[in-house]
Design a protein around this motif. Structure first.
Motif, PDB file in Angstrom:
ATOM      1  N   GLN A   2       0.845  -1.212   0.000  1.00  0.00           N
ATOM      2  CA  GLN A   2       0.000   0.000   0.000  1.00  0.00           C
ATOM      3  C   GLN A   2       0.873   1.253   0.000  1.00  0.00           C
ATOM      4  O   GLN A   2       0.583   2.239  -0.661  1.00  0.00           O
ATOM      5  N   GLU A  45       3.206   5.901  -3.088  1.00  0.00           N
ATOM      6  CA  GLU A  45       4.300   6.702  -3.657  1.00  0.00           C
ATOM      7  C   GLU A  45       4.089   6.911  -5.154  1.00  0.00           C
ATOM      8  O   GLU A  45       4.247   8.022  -5.654  1.00  0.00           O
ATOM      9  N   GLU A  93       1.209  15.782  -8.642  1.00  0.00           N
ATOM     10  CA  GLU A  93       2.317  16.725  -8.855  1.00  0.00           C
ATOM     11  C   GLU A  93       2.693  16.798 -10.327  1.00  0.00           C
ATOM     12  O   GLU A  93       3.015  17.875 -10.848  1.00  0.00           O
ATOM     13  N   LYS A 108      11.594  15.953  -7.173  1.00  0.00           N
ATOM     14  CA  LYS A 108      10.732  15.394  -6.124  1.00  0.00           C
ATOM     15  C   LYS A 108       9.923  14.215  -6.678  1.00  0.00           C
ATOM     16  O   LYS A 108       9.820  13.155  -6.066  1.00  0.00           O
ATOM     17  N   GLU A 159       9.953  10.182  -5.676  1.00  0.00           N
ATOM     18  CA  GLU A 159       8.783   9.376  -5.301  1.00  0.00           C
ATOM     19  C   GLU A 159       8.721   8.070  -6.093  1.00  0.00           C
ATOM     20  O   GLU A 159       8.372   7.016  -5.550  1.00  0.00           O
ATOM     21  N   SER A 164      -2.786   5.679  -0.351  1.00  0.00           N
ATOM     22  CA  SER A 164      -3.189   6.721   0.595  1.00  0.00           C
ATOM     23  C   SER A 164      -4.336   7.583   0.056  1.00  0.00           C
ATOM     24  O   SER A 164      -4.286   8.078  -1.079  1.00  0.00           O
ATOM     25  N   ASP A 213       3.862  15.907   2.702  1.00  0.00           N
ATOM     26  CA  ASP A 213       5.156  15.297   3.034  1.00  0.00           C
ATOM     27  C   ASP A 213       5.441  15.413   4.529  1.00  0.00           C
ATOM     28  O   ASP A 213       6.043  14.520   5.116  1.00  0.00           O
ATOM     29  N   ALA A 215       3.626  12.665   6.012  1.00  0.00           N
ATOM     30  CA  ALA A 215       4.277  11.402   5.629  1.00  0.00           C
ATOM     31  C   ALA A 215       5.522  11.173   6.492  1.00  0.00           C
ATOM     32  O   ALA A 215       5.732  10.070   7.005  1.00  0.00           O
ATOM     33  N   GLN A 247       6.420   8.188   8.957  1.00  0.00           N
ATOM     34  CA  GLN A 247       7.421   7.241   8.447  1.00  0.00           C
ATOM     35  C   GLN A 247       8.691   7.156   9.297  1.00  0.00           C
ATOM     36  O   GLN A 247       9.371   6.129   9.257  1.00  0.00           O
ATOM     37  N   PHE A 253      -3.265   9.769   8.588  1.00  0.00           N
ATOM     38  CA  PHE A 253      -2.726   8.924   9.663  1.00  0.00           C
ATOM     39  C   PHE A 253      -3.596   7.702   9.944  1.00  0.00           C
ATOM     40  O   PHE A 253      -3.249   6.872  10.761  1.00  0.00           O
ATOM     41  N   LYS A 302       4.274  -1.166  13.514  1.00  0.00           N
ATOM     42  CA  LYS A 302       3.973   0.225  13.840  1.00  0.00           C
ATOM     43  C   LYS A 302       4.554   0.487  15.221  1.00  0.00           C
ATOM     44  O   LYS A 302       4.401  -0.342  16.119  1.00  0.00           O
ATOM     45  N   PHE A 332     -13.489  10.387   4.984  1.00  0.00           N
ATOM     46  CA  PHE A 332     -12.311   9.503   4.866  1.00  0.00           C
ATOM     47  C   PHE A 332     -12.709   8.151   4.282  1.00  0.00           C
ATOM     48  O   PHE A 332     -12.123   7.670   3.319  1.00  0.00           O
ATOM     49  N   VAL A 384     -11.544   6.356   0.846  1.00  0.00           N
ATOM     50  CA  VAL A 384     -10.857   5.058   0.871  1.00  0.00           C
ATOM     51  C   VAL A 384     -11.661   4.024   0.072  1.00  0.00           C
ATOM     52  O   VAL A 384     -11.102   3.167  -0.616  1.00  0.00           O
TER      53      VAL A 384
END
Ligand code: FAQ
Length: 336
Positions: free
Chosen positions: A62, A67, A74, A93, A97, A130, A151, A154, A158, A221, A240, A290, A294
């Motif tokens: 995922q 990414e 962008e 950038k 990715e 995401s 970012d 992220a 991360q 998140f 996690k 959300f 998703v």
């Protein structure tokens, strides 16, 4: 591949299903748990429970999909960047990715699945990516805001994964986090330039972008801890290290200060410092939005998936040519 079901299940009392495990497997699992408790890192060749492998595959694939889908909003601005400098930064950038996607697909492959299988899951809508990348990038200020907020979120999520118990994922994350750091700073700097040297219209454009991206960034998140089905087991296994809610809170607390420096307002009238908690309180997050995003019902889901599938189809001849070239250079071919 993306379900959390165990392969071997036996029906016990009522409808409860419990995995069947041999004594040897139980011993292996005990040893595995002890290694996790001792803070050991697990390598690809080590024994691991099937559920641990599946959970990692789900999360890493995922993450890889995020990414490469994340390049699309962008890519939309490469031809319209306002200066050569900004265009070069944006191109670099986006290339980073793509690279992050490749490290992550490689890390996931060590768990015994192929890149083709993972991409097929993405293209057929079985795998998630995401939620944040299903929102549109409407103005140049969105490029700065994606860098600063997306970012920024992220990285917050991360950095703890650099200590993930699965070593190939942890190693990939170390390099990724360094690059994400540059991504976040360039976004902040692009916005600061517009806020400090720009026109009134440009400042309004920045504020509008922040208004649109703030809430979706908080959703990145994941659901609240109490509604996060995977968190407890992933925390137990050291996949996690910090919970969804804790990371979200850390992101809010850090970003409020940065927003002050920029001179933008975060679009939450309930956002305020709580002296007792030493953290910011915030307003309610729209979890219905959300889950709709998703579930495939966000503003750009169809466009994003469509673009990925088209890129895959259009690239078929490149893959065929690369395979034909590789076959020509195998030792057997050279000997013939
Ligand atoms: N979007 O039980 P949990 C980036 C799903 S990279 C979509 O809490 P978990 C770089 C979740 O998969 C951004 N789905 O799940 C960049 C699960 O469904 P499942 C990506 C989400 O795994 C920047 C269900 O909800 N980062 O931005 C989301 O324990 C700029 C229940 O959730 C990563 O992937 C969501 N936001 O925790 C690129 C980091 N949240 O799979 C370009 C690694 C949750 O059971 C431009 N991943 N779901 O069907 C993680 O840390 C975790 O997987 C979480 C979710 C925290 C995302």
């Amino acid at each position: 591949m993306y379900t959390q079901a165990m392969d071997t299940l036996a029906r016990e009392s009522g409808d409860a299903l419990k995995p069947v495990r041999s004594t040897e497997e139980k011993l292996l699992e005990e040893r595995f748990d002890a290694r996790i408790d001792a803070g050991d890192f697990i390598e690809a060749k080590d024994w691991m429970p099937a559920h641990y492998r599946k959970t990692l595959l789900r999360q890493i694939s995922q993450h890889a999909h995020s990414e490469i889908v994340g390049m699309l909003p962008e890519g939309n601005w490469v031809t319209r960047a306002p200066t050569l400098k900004r265009k070069l930064i944006l191109l670099a950038k986006i290339q980073d990715e793509a690279g992050h996607g490749l490290y992550l697909y490689s890390a996931a492959e060590t768990l015994g699945t192929s890149r083709d299988q993972m991409l097929n899951a993405l293209h057929t809508g079985k795998a998630k990516y995401s939620s944040i990348f299903n929102y549109p990038t409407l103005t140049w200020a969105d490029m700065g805001t994606v860098g600063w907020l997306v970012d920024g979120a992220a990285i917050m999520n991360q950095v703890p994964i650099c200590r993930c118990s699965y070593a190939p994922y942890a190693r990939a994350m170390i390099r990724i986090c360094r690059e994400e750091s540059f991504h976040q700073r360039q976004g902040f700097e692009a916005l600061l330039t517009m806020m400090q040297q720009g026109t009134e219209a440009q400042r309004a454009m920045v504020q509008d972008a922040v208004n649109r991206w703030w809430w979706p960034c908080l959703m990145m998140f994941g659901p609240p801890d109490a509604e996060s089905p995977n968190s407890a087991q992933s925390m137990r296994w050291g996949i996690k290290r910090v919970s969804n809610d804790e990371l979200r809170q850390k992101f809010i607390d850090a970003t409020v200060e940065q927003a002050k420096l920029l001179g933008v307002t975060l679009p939450d009238p309930e956002l305020k410092w709580n002296e007792e908690r030493q953290q910011h309180d915030h307003g309610p997050i729209d979890w219905a939005e959300f889950w709709a995003v998703v579930g495939g019902d966000g503003p750009c889901n169809q466009e994003r998936l469509g673009a990925r599938v088209k890129a895959w189809d259009d690239g078929a001849w490149v893959r065929e040519a690369a395979l034909a070239h590789a076959r020509k250079h195998t030792p057997q071919q050279q000997a013939a």
